[in-house]
Write an enzyme that holds these catalytic residues in place. Structure first.
Site, PDB file in Angstrom:
ATOM      1  N   CYS A   1       0.833  -1.195   0.000  1.00  0.00           N
ATOM      2  CA  CYS A   1       0.000   0.000   0.000  1.00  0.00           C
ATOM      3  C   CYS A   1       0.868   1.245   0.000  1.00  0.00           C
ATOM      4  CB  CYS A   1      -0.855   0.062   1.264  1.00  0.00           C
ATOM      5  SG  CYS A   1      -1.867  -1.379   1.555  1.00  0.00           S
TER       6      CYS A   1
ATOM      7  N   TYR B   1      11.597  -3.475  -7.676  1.00  0.00           N
ATOM      8  CA  TYR B   1      10.374  -3.388  -8.465  1.00  0.00           C
ATOM      9  C   TYR B   1       9.383  -2.322  -7.994  1.00  0.00           C
ATOM     10  CZ  TYR B   1       5.630  -4.578  -9.890  1.00  0.00           C
ATOM     11  OH  TYR B   1       4.357  -4.501 -10.358  1.00  0.00           O
TER      12      TYR B   1
ATOM     13  N   ASN C   1       0.827   0.797   5.788  1.00  0.00           N
ATOM     14  CA  ASN C   1       1.478   0.045   4.713  1.00  0.00           C
ATOM     15  C   ASN C   1       2.345  -1.020   5.363  1.00  0.00           C
ATOM     16  OD1 ASN C   1       4.295   0.728   2.517  1.00  0.00           O
ATOM     17  ND2 ASN C   1       2.825  -0.922   2.421  1.00  0.00           N
ATOM     18  N   GLY C   2       2.156  -2.268   4.954  1.00  0.00           N
ATOM     19  CA  GLY C   2       2.961  -3.354   5.510  1.00  0.00           C
ATOM     20  C   GLY C   2       2.083  -4.533   5.852  1.00  0.00           C
TER      21      GLY C   2
ATOM     22  N   GLY D   1      -0.853   0.811  -5.097  1.00  0.00           N
ATOM     23  CA  GLY D   1      -2.115   0.155  -4.784  1.00  0.00           C
ATOM     24  C   GLY D   1      -3.243   0.720  -5.597  1.00  0.00           C
TER      25      GLY D   1
HETATM   26  P1  AMP Z   1       5.893 -13.438 -14.211  1.00  0.00           P
HETATM   27  O1  AMP Z   1       6.698 -13.795 -15.432  1.00  0.00           O
HETATM   28  O2  AMP Z   1       4.464 -13.887 -14.365  1.00  0.00           O
HETATM   29  O3  AMP Z   1       6.531 -13.897 -12.967  1.00  0.00           O
HETATM   30  O4  AMP Z   1       5.813 -11.841 -14.159  1.00  0.00           O
HETATM   31  C1  AMP Z   1       6.963 -11.070 -14.099  1.00  0.00           C
HETATM   32  C2  AMP Z   1       6.560  -9.615 -14.059  1.00  0.00           C
HETATM   33  O5  AMP Z   1       5.830  -9.336 -12.854  1.00  0.00           O
HETATM   34  C3  AMP Z   1       7.752  -8.692 -14.052  1.00  0.00           C
HETATM   35  O6  AMP Z   1       7.578  -7.797 -15.137  1.00  0.00           O
HETATM   36  C4  AMP Z   1       7.684  -7.940 -12.749  1.00  0.00           C
HETATM   37  O7  AMP Z   1       7.950  -6.578 -12.964  1.00  0.00           O
HETATM   38  C5  AMP Z   1       6.271  -8.121 -12.286  1.00  0.00           C
HETATM   39  N1  AMP Z   1       6.161  -8.240 -10.806  1.00  0.00           N
HETATM   40  C6  AMP Z   1       7.020  -8.761  -9.952  1.00  0.00           C
HETATM   41  N2  AMP Z   1       6.554  -8.704  -8.669  1.00  0.00           N
HETATM   42  C7  AMP Z   1       5.376  -8.119  -8.713  1.00  0.00           C
HETATM   43  C8  AMP Z   1       4.410  -7.743  -7.717  1.00  0.00           C
HETATM   44  N3  AMP Z   1       4.580  -7.995  -6.426  1.00  0.00           N
HETATM   45  N4  AMP Z   1       3.300  -7.130  -8.153  1.00  0.00           N
HETATM   46  C9  AMP Z   1       3.122  -6.888  -9.450  1.00  0.00           C
HETATM   47  N5  AMP Z   1       3.984  -7.221 -10.431  1.00  0.00           N
HETATM   48  C10 AMP Z   1       5.107  -7.823 -10.072  1.00  0.00           C
END
Ligand code: AMP
Length: 493
Positions: free
Chosen positions: A21, A269, A123-124, A48
Protein backbone atom coordinates in the site's frame (compact mmCIF):
# COMPACT_ATOMS: atom_id res chain seq x y z
CA UNK A 1 -17.97 10.00 10.08
CA UNK A 2 -17.23 7.90 7.01
CA UNK A 3 -18.60 8.24 3.51
CA UNK A 4 -18.33 6.03 0.42
CA UNK A 5 -19.46 2.51 -0.49
CA UNK A 6 -22.01 0.41 1.37
CA UNK A 7 -22.50 0.36 5.12
CA UNK A 8 -19.92 -1.70 7.02
CA UNK A 9 -20.79 -5.15 8.36
CA UNK A 10 -18.79 -7.87 10.02
CA UNK A 11 -17.42 -10.98 8.33
CA UNK A 12 -14.57 -13.36 9.05
CA UNK A 13 -11.45 -13.93 6.97
CA UNK A 14 -8.15 -15.61 7.76
CA UNK A 15 -5.30 -13.29 8.68
CA UNK A 16 -2.79 -14.29 6.04
CA UNK A 17 -3.89 -11.70 3.51
CA UNK A 18 -0.87 -9.68 2.50
CA UNK A 19 -0.90 -6.33 0.85
CA UNK A 20 1.23 -3.53 -0.42
CA UNK A 21 0.00 0.00 0.00
CA UNK A 22 0.87 3.66 0.13
CA UNK A 23 0.40 6.11 2.98
CA UNK A 24 0.45 9.89 2.97
CA UNK A 25 -0.09 12.52 5.67
CA UNK A 26 -0.05 16.30 5.84
CA UNK A 27 -0.23 18.84 8.66
CA UNK A 28 -0.82 22.28 7.17
CA UNK A 29 -3.36 24.61 8.84
CA UNK A 30 -4.66 27.13 6.33
CA UNK A 31 -4.01 24.84 3.34
CA UNK A 32 -6.40 22.60 1.43
CA UNK A 33 -5.10 19.46 3.13
CA UNK A 34 -7.59 17.11 1.43
CA UNK A 35 -6.46 18.29 -2.01
CA UNK A 36 -2.76 18.00 -1.09
CA UNK A 37 -3.47 14.44 0.05
CA UNK A 38 -5.35 13.73 -3.16
CA UNK A 39 -2.32 14.76 -5.23
CA UNK A 40 0.01 12.83 -2.94
CA UNK A 41 -2.08 9.70 -3.47
CA UNK A 42 -2.04 10.29 -7.22
CA UNK A 43 1.77 10.06 -7.11
CA UNK A 44 1.52 6.87 -5.05
CA UNK A 45 -1.13 5.15 -7.15
CA UNK A 46 1.42 2.54 -8.34
CA UNK A 47 1.53 1.12 -4.80
CA UNK A 48 -2.12 0.16 -4.78
CA UNK A 49 -5.01 0.32 -7.16
CA UNK A 50 -7.76 -1.47 -5.33
CA UNK A 51 -9.01 1.27 -3.03
CA UNK A 52 -8.23 4.80 -1.92
CA UNK A 53 -9.18 6.94 1.04
CA UNK A 54 -8.62 10.31 2.68
CA UNK A 55 -9.37 11.31 6.29
CA UNK A 56 -9.27 14.92 7.48
CA UNK A 57 -9.12 16.48 10.96
CA UNK A 58 -10.63 19.95 11.26
CA UNK A 59 -9.89 20.74 14.90
CA UNK A 60 -13.22 19.29 16.06
CA UNK A 61 -13.63 15.90 14.44
CA UNK A 62 -12.23 13.49 11.86
CA UNK A 63 -14.06 12.76 8.59
CA UNK A 64 -13.14 10.17 5.96
CA UNK A 65 -14.02 9.49 2.31
CA UNK A 66 -12.91 6.11 0.97
CA UNK A 67 -14.00 3.56 -1.56
CA UNK A 68 -12.90 0.80 -3.90
CA UNK A 69 -11.19 2.07 -7.07
CA UNK A 70 -8.41 4.32 -8.28
CA UNK A 71 -7.75 7.71 -6.69
CA UNK A 72 -9.31 9.39 -9.74
CA UNK A 73 -12.43 7.23 -9.42
CA UNK A 74 -12.94 7.52 -5.67
CA UNK A 75 -12.76 11.31 -5.27
CA UNK A 76 -14.81 13.96 -6.97
CA UNK A 77 -14.39 17.67 -6.61
CA UNK A 78 -17.37 17.75 -4.25
CA UNK A 79 -15.67 15.22 -1.94
CA UNK A 80 -12.55 17.32 -1.67
CA UNK A 81 -14.54 20.50 -1.17
CA UNK A 82 -16.44 18.80 1.65
CA UNK A 83 -13.24 17.97 3.54
CA UNK A 84 -11.88 21.20 4.99
CA UNK A 85 -9.31 20.78 7.75
CA UNK A 86 -5.83 21.27 9.08
CA UNK A 87 -4.50 17.76 9.02
CA UNK A 88 -5.13 14.80 6.71
CA UNK A 89 -3.99 11.29 5.84
CA UNK A 90 -4.51 9.18 2.74
CA UNK A 91 -4.08 5.60 1.64
CA UNK A 92 -4.08 3.52 -1.52
CA UNK A 93 -4.33 -0.21 -1.24
CA UNK A 94 -3.91 -3.37 -3.18
CA UNK A 95 -4.16 -6.94 -2.16
CA UNK A 96 -4.05 -9.85 -4.50
CA UNK A 97 -6.77 -12.12 -3.19
CA UNK A 98 -10.07 -11.78 -5.03
CA UNK A 99 -12.30 -11.81 -1.96
CA UNK A 100 -10.45 -8.92 -0.43
CA UNK A 101 -12.13 -6.39 -2.69
CA UNK A 102 -14.35 -5.37 0.21
CA UNK A 103 -15.30 -1.89 1.24
CA UNK A 104 -14.66 -2.80 4.89
CA UNK A 105 -10.97 -3.31 4.14
CA UNK A 106 -10.48 0.12 2.61
CA UNK A 107 -8.43 2.61 4.61
CA UNK A 108 -8.06 4.90 6.56
CA UNK A 109 -9.62 2.91 9.41
CA UNK A 110 -11.50 4.89 12.03
CA UNK A 111 -11.38 4.13 15.72
CA UNK A 112 -13.25 5.92 18.50
CA UNK A 113 -11.81 7.10 21.77
CA UNK A 114 -14.92 7.99 23.73
CA UNK A 115 -16.53 10.68 21.59
CA UNK A 116 -13.30 11.41 19.73
CA UNK A 117 -12.20 9.74 16.52
CA UNK A 118 -8.84 8.81 15.11
CA UNK A 119 -8.11 7.67 11.57
CA UNK A 120 -5.19 5.40 10.69
CA UNK A 121 -3.57 4.17 7.46
CA UNK A 122 -0.99 1.41 7.25
CA UNK A 123 1.48 0.04 4.71
CA UNK A 124 2.96 -3.35 5.51
CA UNK A 125 1.85 -6.59 7.02
CA UNK A 126 1.78 -7.86 10.60
CA UNK A 127 2.56 -11.46 11.46
CA UNK A 128 0.67 -11.65 14.77
CA UNK A 129 -2.69 -10.30 13.61
CA UNK A 130 -4.66 -13.34 14.78
CA UNK A 131 -3.42 -12.89 18.38
CA UNK A 132 -4.13 -9.16 18.30
CA UNK A 133 -7.63 -9.69 16.99
CA UNK A 134 -8.33 -12.32 19.67
CA UNK A 135 -7.14 -9.88 22.36
CA UNK A 136 -9.27 -7.11 20.96
CA UNK A 137 -12.35 -9.32 20.89
CA UNK A 138 -11.63 -10.29 24.50
CA UNK A 139 -11.89 -6.55 25.25
CA UNK A 140 -15.26 -6.56 23.41
CA UNK A 141 -13.89 -4.54 20.53
CA UNK A 142 -16.00 -4.79 17.40
CA UNK A 143 -13.89 -5.25 14.27
CA UNK A 144 -15.48 -4.57 10.91
CA UNK A 145 -12.73 -5.51 8.50
CA UNK A 146 -10.37 -8.45 8.17
CA UNK A 147 -7.18 -6.40 8.02
CA UNK A 148 -4.24 -6.14 10.36
CA UNK A 149 -4.45 -2.37 9.85
CA UNK A 150 -7.81 -2.16 11.58
CA UNK A 151 -6.37 -4.16 14.48
CA UNK A 152 -3.64 -1.49 14.90
CA UNK A 153 -6.26 1.28 14.83
CA UNK A 154 -8.49 -0.55 17.32
CA UNK A 155 -5.58 -1.27 19.66
CA UNK A 156 -4.49 2.36 19.71
CA UNK A 157 -8.11 3.42 20.27
CA UNK A 158 -8.58 0.94 23.11
CA UNK A 159 -5.35 1.85 24.94
CA UNK A 160 -5.93 5.59 24.51
CA UNK A 161 -9.40 5.22 25.96
CA UNK A 162 -7.95 3.37 28.96
CA UNK A 163 -4.93 5.59 29.61
CA UNK A 164 -6.02 8.88 28.06
CA UNK A 165 -2.60 9.13 26.38
CA UNK A 166 -2.22 8.58 22.67
CA UNK A 167 1.58 8.53 22.99
CA UNK A 168 1.40 5.69 25.44
CA UNK A 169 -1.05 3.91 23.15
CA UNK A 170 1.33 4.15 20.20
CA UNK A 171 4.27 2.98 22.33
CA UNK A 172 2.31 0.01 23.73
CA UNK A 173 0.98 -0.86 20.30
CA UNK A 174 4.46 -0.77 18.76
CA UNK A 175 5.62 -3.11 21.51
CA UNK A 176 2.80 -5.55 20.79
CA UNK A 177 2.56 -5.70 17.03
CA UNK A 178 5.08 -7.77 15.09
CA UNK A 179 5.86 -7.35 11.43
CA UNK A 180 6.11 -4.53 8.94
CA UNK A 181 4.33 -1.24 9.41
CA UNK A 182 4.63 2.31 8.17
CA UNK A 183 1.66 4.04 9.76
CA UNK A 184 0.09 7.50 9.62
CA UNK A 185 -2.58 8.50 12.11
CA UNK A 186 -4.58 11.66 12.76
CA UNK A 187 -6.60 13.02 15.60
CA UNK A 188 -8.71 16.10 14.91
CA UNK A 189 -5.63 18.30 15.30
CA UNK A 190 -2.39 16.31 15.03
CA UNK A 191 -0.59 13.92 12.72
CA UNK A 192 1.44 10.93 13.94
CA UNK A 193 3.73 8.77 11.82
CA UNK A 194 5.61 5.67 12.93
CA UNK A 195 7.62 2.84 11.50
CA UNK A 196 8.52 -0.67 12.68
CA UNK A 197 11.98 -1.20 14.23
CA UNK A 198 13.17 -3.22 11.24
CA UNK A 199 12.19 -0.40 8.88
CA UNK A 200 10.73 -2.82 6.34
CA UNK A 201 8.50 -0.31 4.54
CA UNK A 202 9.58 3.20 3.55
CA UNK A 203 8.32 6.44 5.13
CA UNK A 204 9.76 9.91 4.64
CA UNK A 205 9.23 13.38 6.05
CA UNK A 206 8.98 16.53 3.94
CA UNK A 207 8.26 20.21 4.45
CA UNK A 208 6.02 22.50 2.42
CA UNK A 209 7.64 25.72 1.24
CA UNK A 210 7.52 28.90 3.36
CA UNK A 211 6.85 26.92 6.52
CA UNK A 212 3.29 26.12 5.40
CA UNK A 213 3.36 22.66 6.92
CA UNK A 214 4.72 19.14 7.01
CA UNK A 215 4.20 16.01 4.95
CA UNK A 216 4.90 12.30 5.44
CA UNK A 217 4.73 9.82 2.58
CA UNK A 218 5.69 6.32 1.52
CA UNK A 219 7.88 7.71 -1.26
CA UNK A 220 9.55 10.99 -2.10
CA UNK A 221 7.69 11.22 -5.44
CA UNK A 222 4.62 12.20 -3.38
CA UNK A 223 6.56 15.12 -1.88
CA UNK A 224 7.68 16.26 -5.33
CA UNK A 225 4.17 16.46 -6.72
CA UNK A 226 3.06 18.98 -4.09
CA UNK A 227 6.34 20.91 -4.08
CA UNK A 228 7.45 19.70 -0.64
CA UNK A 229 11.13 19.47 0.25
CA UNK A 230 12.51 16.11 1.42
CA UNK A 231 13.73 16.50 5.01
CA UNK A 232 14.63 12.96 6.12
CA UNK A 233 13.32 9.46 6.50
CA UNK A 234 11.21 8.55 9.50
CA UNK A 235 13.68 6.24 11.26
CA UNK A 236 12.94 2.58 11.94
CA UNK A 237 11.32 2.36 15.38
CA UNK A 238 10.60 6.11 15.45
CA UNK A 239 7.27 7.82 16.07
CA UNK A 240 6.86 11.49 15.26
CA UNK A 241 4.03 13.82 16.17
CA UNK A 242 3.32 16.85 14.00
CA UNK A 243 1.10 19.56 15.47
CA UNK A 244 1.02 23.27 16.25
CA UNK A 245 4.23 22.61 18.22
CA UNK A 246 6.07 21.45 15.10
CA UNK A 247 7.68 18.06 14.50
CA UNK A 248 8.58 16.12 17.60
CA UNK A 249 10.09 12.65 17.91
CA UNK A 250 8.53 11.05 20.95
CA UNK A 251 9.64 7.48 20.41
CA UNK A 252 12.89 6.29 18.96
CA UNK A 253 14.51 2.90 18.71
CA UNK A 254 16.31 2.18 22.01
CA UNK A 255 18.74 0.00 20.03
CA UNK A 256 19.69 2.10 16.97
CA UNK A 257 22.53 -0.29 16.07
CA UNK A 258 20.18 -3.23 15.55
CA UNK A 259 19.75 -5.09 12.27
CA UNK A 260 17.45 -3.38 9.77
CA UNK A 261 15.41 -5.12 7.14
CA UNK A 262 14.38 -2.66 4.46
CA UNK A 263 12.52 -4.49 1.70
CA UNK A 264 14.86 -5.08 -1.27
CA UNK A 265 11.87 -5.50 -3.53
CA UNK A 266 11.16 -1.78 -3.13
CA UNK A 267 14.47 -1.19 -4.92
CA UNK A 268 13.95 -3.96 -7.44
CA UNK A 269 10.37 -3.39 -8.46
CA UNK A 270 7.92 -1.66 -6.25
CA UNK A 271 8.87 1.96 -5.71
CA UNK A 272 8.77 4.55 -8.47
CA UNK A 273 12.11 5.17 -10.24
CA UNK A 274 11.93 8.90 -9.45
CA UNK A 275 11.74 8.24 -5.70
CA UNK A 276 14.80 8.46 -3.47
CA UNK A 277 15.50 6.02 -0.65
CA UNK A 278 18.57 6.10 1.62
CA UNK A 279 19.98 8.95 -0.52
CA UNK A 280 19.86 6.88 -3.71
CA UNK A 281 17.43 7.35 -6.58
CA UNK A 282 15.63 4.17 -7.47
CA UNK A 283 16.40 4.84 -11.11
CA UNK A 284 20.11 4.89 -10.38
CA UNK A 285 19.97 1.70 -8.28
CA UNK A 286 18.13 -0.11 -11.10
CA UNK A 287 20.48 1.28 -13.74
CA UNK A 288 23.47 -0.04 -11.77
CA UNK A 289 21.76 -3.41 -11.36
CA UNK A 290 21.54 -3.53 -15.16
CA UNK A 291 25.20 -2.61 -15.54
CA UNK A 292 26.24 -5.40 -13.18
CA UNK A 293 23.92 -7.84 -14.92
CA UNK A 294 25.73 -7.09 -18.18
CA UNK A 295 29.06 -7.98 -16.61
CA UNK A 296 27.67 -11.12 -14.93
CA UNK A 297 25.74 -12.37 -17.99
CA UNK A 298 27.16 -10.94 -21.21
CA UNK A 299 25.83 -12.14 -24.56
CA UNK A 300 26.31 -11.25 -28.22
CA UNK A 301 23.18 -9.48 -29.40
CA UNK A 302 21.84 -6.75 -31.71
CA UNK A 303 19.66 -4.85 -29.28
CA UNK A 304 18.76 -4.51 -25.59
CA UNK A 305 15.19 -3.79 -24.62
CA UNK A 306 13.46 -3.43 -21.27
CA UNK A 307 10.05 -4.67 -20.23
CA UNK A 308 8.33 -1.35 -19.51
CA UNK A 309 8.23 0.26 -17.10
CA UNK A 310 9.91 -1.62 -14.27
CA UNK A 311 12.61 -3.25 -16.47
CA UNK A 312 13.58 -0.11 -18.36
CA UNK A 313 16.24 1.50 -16.09
CA UNK A 314 18.10 -1.84 -15.74
CA UNK A 315 17.88 -2.36 -19.52
CA UNK A 316 19.43 1.05 -20.14
CA UNK A 317 22.20 0.18 -17.64
CA UNK A 318 22.75 -3.15 -19.40
CA UNK A 319 22.92 -1.46 -22.80
CA UNK A 320 25.37 1.15 -21.52
CA UNK A 321 27.70 -1.40 -19.93
CA UNK A 322 27.58 -3.84 -22.85
CA UNK A 323 27.70 -1.31 -25.67
CA UNK A 324 24.68 -2.97 -27.32
CA UNK A 325 22.11 -0.36 -28.47
CA UNK A 326 18.98 0.13 -26.39
CA UNK A 327 15.69 -0.08 -28.31
CA UNK A 328 12.08 0.29 -27.33
CA UNK A 329 10.53 -2.94 -28.52
CA UNK A 330 7.34 -3.01 -26.49
CA UNK A 331 4.61 -0.41 -26.49
CA UNK A 332 2.91 -0.25 -23.14
CA UNK A 333 -0.71 0.65 -22.67
CA UNK A 334 -0.37 2.97 -19.69
CA UNK A 335 -4.03 2.85 -18.85
CA UNK A 336 -3.85 -0.78 -17.71
CA UNK A 337 -2.71 -1.38 -14.14
CA UNK A 338 0.14 -3.57 -12.99
CA UNK A 339 -0.79 -7.06 -14.14
CA UNK A 340 -0.11 -8.67 -10.77
CA UNK A 341 -2.33 -6.20 -9.08
CA UNK A 342 -5.43 -7.45 -10.85
CA UNK A 343 -6.84 -9.88 -8.32
CA UNK A 344 -7.92 -12.82 -10.46
CA UNK A 345 -5.78 -15.12 -12.56
CA UNK A 346 -8.04 -14.54 -15.56
CA UNK A 347 -7.53 -10.80 -15.40
CA UNK A 348 -3.81 -11.41 -15.01
CA UNK A 349 -3.62 -13.52 -18.15
CA UNK A 350 -5.66 -11.04 -20.13
CA UNK A 351 -3.49 -8.30 -18.71
CA UNK A 352 -0.32 -9.51 -20.44
CA UNK A 353 -1.71 -8.86 -23.94
CA UNK A 354 -3.72 -5.90 -22.85
CA UNK A 355 -0.65 -4.20 -21.52
CA UNK A 356 2.28 -4.88 -23.85
CA UNK A 357 2.39 -4.86 -27.64
CA UNK A 358 5.62 -5.73 -29.48
CA UNK A 359 6.90 -3.47 -32.27
CA UNK A 360 8.10 -5.33 -35.39
CA UNK A 361 10.68 -2.76 -36.48
CA UNK A 362 12.70 -3.20 -33.30
CA UNK A 363 12.32 -6.98 -33.08
CA UNK A 364 12.16 -8.77 -36.42
CA UNK A 365 15.34 -10.67 -37.30
CA UNK A 366 17.14 -9.37 -34.19
CA UNK A 367 19.08 -11.13 -31.45
CA UNK A 368 17.48 -9.50 -28.41
CA UNK A 369 18.54 -9.05 -24.80
CA UNK A 370 15.29 -8.53 -22.88
CA UNK A 371 15.68 -7.11 -19.36
CA UNK A 372 13.02 -7.32 -16.65
CA UNK A 373 13.25 -6.67 -12.93
CA UNK A 374 11.97 -10.04 -11.66
CA UNK A 375 10.31 -13.33 -12.48
CA UNK A 376 7.74 -14.40 -9.92
CA UNK A 377 5.41 -17.01 -11.37
CA UNK A 378 6.90 -17.01 -14.85
CA UNK A 379 3.54 -16.54 -16.62
CA UNK A 380 4.12 -13.03 -17.96
CA UNK A 381 7.67 -13.76 -19.00
CA UNK A 382 6.72 -16.92 -20.87
CA UNK A 383 3.94 -15.09 -22.73
CA UNK A 384 6.33 -12.26 -23.51
CA UNK A 385 9.04 -14.49 -24.98
CA UNK A 386 6.43 -16.21 -27.14
CA UNK A 387 5.09 -12.86 -28.34
CA UNK A 388 8.60 -11.70 -29.29
CA UNK A 389 9.26 -14.89 -31.24
CA UNK A 390 5.95 -14.52 -33.08
CA UNK A 391 7.09 -11.02 -34.01
CA UNK A 392 10.20 -12.52 -35.63
CA UNK A 393 12.91 -12.20 -32.97
CA UNK A 394 15.87 -14.39 -33.96
CA UNK A 395 17.09 -14.95 -30.40
CA UNK A 396 15.64 -13.94 -27.03
CA UNK A 397 18.09 -13.67 -24.12
CA UNK A 398 16.22 -12.92 -20.90
CA UNK A 399 18.13 -10.99 -18.24
CA UNK A 400 16.60 -10.40 -14.79
CA UNK A 401 17.89 -7.64 -12.53
CA UNK A 402 17.32 -9.60 -9.30
CA UNK A 403 17.90 -13.22 -8.17
CA UNK A 404 15.15 -15.89 -8.43
CA UNK A 405 12.20 -15.17 -6.12
CA UNK A 406 11.95 -18.42 -4.17
CA UNK A 407 10.30 -17.55 -0.83
CA UNK A 408 6.99 -15.92 0.06
CA UNK A 409 6.82 -12.46 1.60
CA UNK A 410 4.98 -12.11 4.93
CA UNK A 411 5.78 -8.41 5.24
CA UNK A 412 3.65 -6.74 2.67
CA UNK A 413 4.50 -7.72 -0.89
CA UNK A 414 2.30 -10.48 -2.12
CA UNK A 415 4.68 -12.51 -4.25
CA UNK A 416 2.46 -15.56 -3.75
CA UNK A 417 2.76 -18.89 -1.97
CA UNK A 418 5.85 -21.06 -2.50
CA UNK A 419 4.11 -23.50 -4.77
CA UNK A 420 3.33 -20.61 -7.15
CA UNK A 421 6.89 -19.24 -7.23
CA UNK A 422 8.75 -20.67 -10.19
CA UNK A 423 12.11 -19.93 -8.54
CA UNK A 424 11.20 -22.20 -5.61
CA UNK A 425 10.85 -25.32 -7.70
CA UNK A 426 12.87 -25.01 -10.87
CA UNK A 427 16.55 -24.50 -11.57
CA UNK A 428 17.58 -21.55 -13.73
CA UNK A 429 17.96 -23.92 -16.68
CA UNK A 430 14.46 -25.34 -16.08
CA UNK A 431 13.04 -21.81 -15.86
CA UNK A 432 14.79 -20.92 -19.14
CA UNK A 433 13.17 -23.94 -20.79
CA UNK A 434 9.77 -23.03 -19.27
CA UNK A 435 9.81 -19.46 -20.54
CA UNK A 436 11.24 -20.55 -23.90
CA UNK A 437 14.24 -18.18 -23.94
CA UNK A 438 17.57 -18.89 -25.66
CA UNK A 439 19.38 -17.97 -22.46
CA UNK A 440 18.46 -16.68 -19.02
CA UNK A 441 20.63 -14.83 -16.52
CA UNK A 442 19.63 -13.58 -13.06
CA UNK A 443 21.59 -10.87 -11.25
CA UNK A 444 23.45 -12.28 -8.24
CA UNK A 445 22.31 -11.29 -4.76
CA UNK A 446 25.70 -9.68 -4.08
CA UNK A 447 25.44 -7.69 -7.33
CA UNK A 448 21.93 -6.52 -6.47
CA UNK A 449 22.92 -5.38 -2.98
CA UNK A 450 26.11 -3.70 -4.25
CA UNK A 451 24.02 -1.61 -6.67
CA UNK A 452 22.35 0.08 -3.68
CA UNK A 453 25.69 1.01 -2.11
CA UNK A 454 24.36 -0.24 1.24
CA UNK A 455 25.39 -3.30 3.27
CA UNK A 456 23.33 -6.49 2.97
CA UNK A 457 22.52 -6.24 6.70
CA UNK A 458 20.30 -3.22 5.89
CA UNK A 459 17.89 -5.34 3.88
CA UNK A 460 15.23 -7.98 4.05
CA UNK A 461 16.27 -10.37 1.28
CA UNK A 462 13.96 -13.16 2.41
CA UNK A 463 12.10 -13.53 -0.89
CA UNK A 464 15.45 -14.39 -2.49
CA UNK A 465 17.26 -16.38 0.21
CA UNK A 466 14.63 -17.45 2.76
CA UNK A 467 16.42 -15.66 5.63
CA UNK A 468 13.55 -13.88 7.32
CA UNK A 469 14.23 -11.00 9.74
CA UNK A 470 11.51 -12.25 12.13
CA UNK A 471 10.48 -15.76 13.09
CA UNK A 472 7.87 -16.80 10.54
CA UNK A 473 8.27 -20.54 11.10
CA UNK A 474 4.55 -20.92 11.90
CA UNK A 475 3.60 -19.21 8.62
CA UNK A 476 6.03 -21.33 6.61
CA UNK A 477 4.82 -24.47 8.36
CA UNK A 478 1.20 -23.58 7.57
CA UNK A 479 2.15 -23.01 3.96
CA UNK A 480 4.18 -26.22 3.77
CA UNK A 481 1.19 -28.15 5.16
CA UNK A 482 -1.11 -26.57 2.59
CA UNK A 483 1.37 -27.17 -0.23
CA UNK A 484 3.51 -30.24 0.56
CA UNK A 485 6.97 -30.22 -1.00
CA UNK A 486 7.53 -26.51 -0.45
CA UNK A 487 10.63 -27.14 1.73
CA UNK A 488 11.91 -25.35 4.83
CA UNK A 489 13.71 -22.02 5.13
CA UNK A 490 16.90 -21.11 6.90
CA UNK A 491 15.59 -18.90 9.66
CA UNK A 492 17.44 -15.87 10.85
CA UNK A 493 15.65 -14.61 13.92
P1 AMP B 1 5.89 -13.44 -14.21
O1 AMP B 1 6.70 -13.79 -15.43
O2 AMP B 1 4.46 -13.89 -14.36
O3 AMP B 1 6.53 -13.90 -12.97
O4 AMP B 1 5.81 -11.84 -14.16
C1 AMP B 1 6.96 -11.07 -14.10
C2 AMP B 1 6.56 -9.62 -14.06
O5 AMP B 1 5.83 -9.34 -12.85
C3 AMP B 1 7.75 -8.69 -14.05
O6 AMP B 1 7.58 -7.80 -15.14
C4 AMP B 1 7.68 -7.94 -12.75
O7 AMP B 1 7.95 -6.58 -12.96
C5 AMP B 1 6.27 -8.12 -12.29
N1 AMP B 1 6.16 -8.24 -10.81
C6 AMP B 1 7.02 -8.76 -9.95
N2 AMP B 1 6.55 -8.70 -8.67
C7 AMP B 1 5.38 -8.12 -8.71
C8 AMP B 1 4.41 -7.74 -7.72
N3 AMP B 1 4.58 -7.99 -6.43
N4 AMP B 1 3.30 -7.13 -8.15
C9 AMP B 1 3.12 -6.89 -9.45
N5 AMP B 1 3.98 -7.22 -10.43
C10 AMP B 1 5.11 -7.82 -10.07
Amino acid sequence: MTKGGQAPFCHERPDHMTEECAVFGVYAPGEDVARLTYFGLYALQHRGQESAGIAVGDGKTVTAVKNLGLVSQVFEETDLAALPGEVAIGHTRYSTTGQSTKWENTQPHMSSIGRQLIALAHNGNLINTADLRDDLRAHHMHLQSTTDSEAIAALIGEITQRTNHIRQAVAETMARVRGAYAVVLITEMALYAFRDPLGVRPLCLGELSDGRGWVVASETCALDIIGARFVREVEPGECIKISADGVETFLSDPDPGRRRAFCMFEYVYFARPDSIMSDLSLYEARYRMGETLASEYPVEADAVMGVPDSGTPAAIGYAHASGIPFVEGLAKNRYVGRTFIQPSQLQRQLGIRLKLNPMRFAIEGKRLVVVDDSIVRGNTTRALVQMLREMGAREVHMRISSPPVAWPCFFGIDTDTRDQLIGAHKSVEQIRAHIGADSLGYLSQAGMVAATGLPASNFCLACFDGRYPLDVSDKLAAEAAAHPGAGTAQLEV
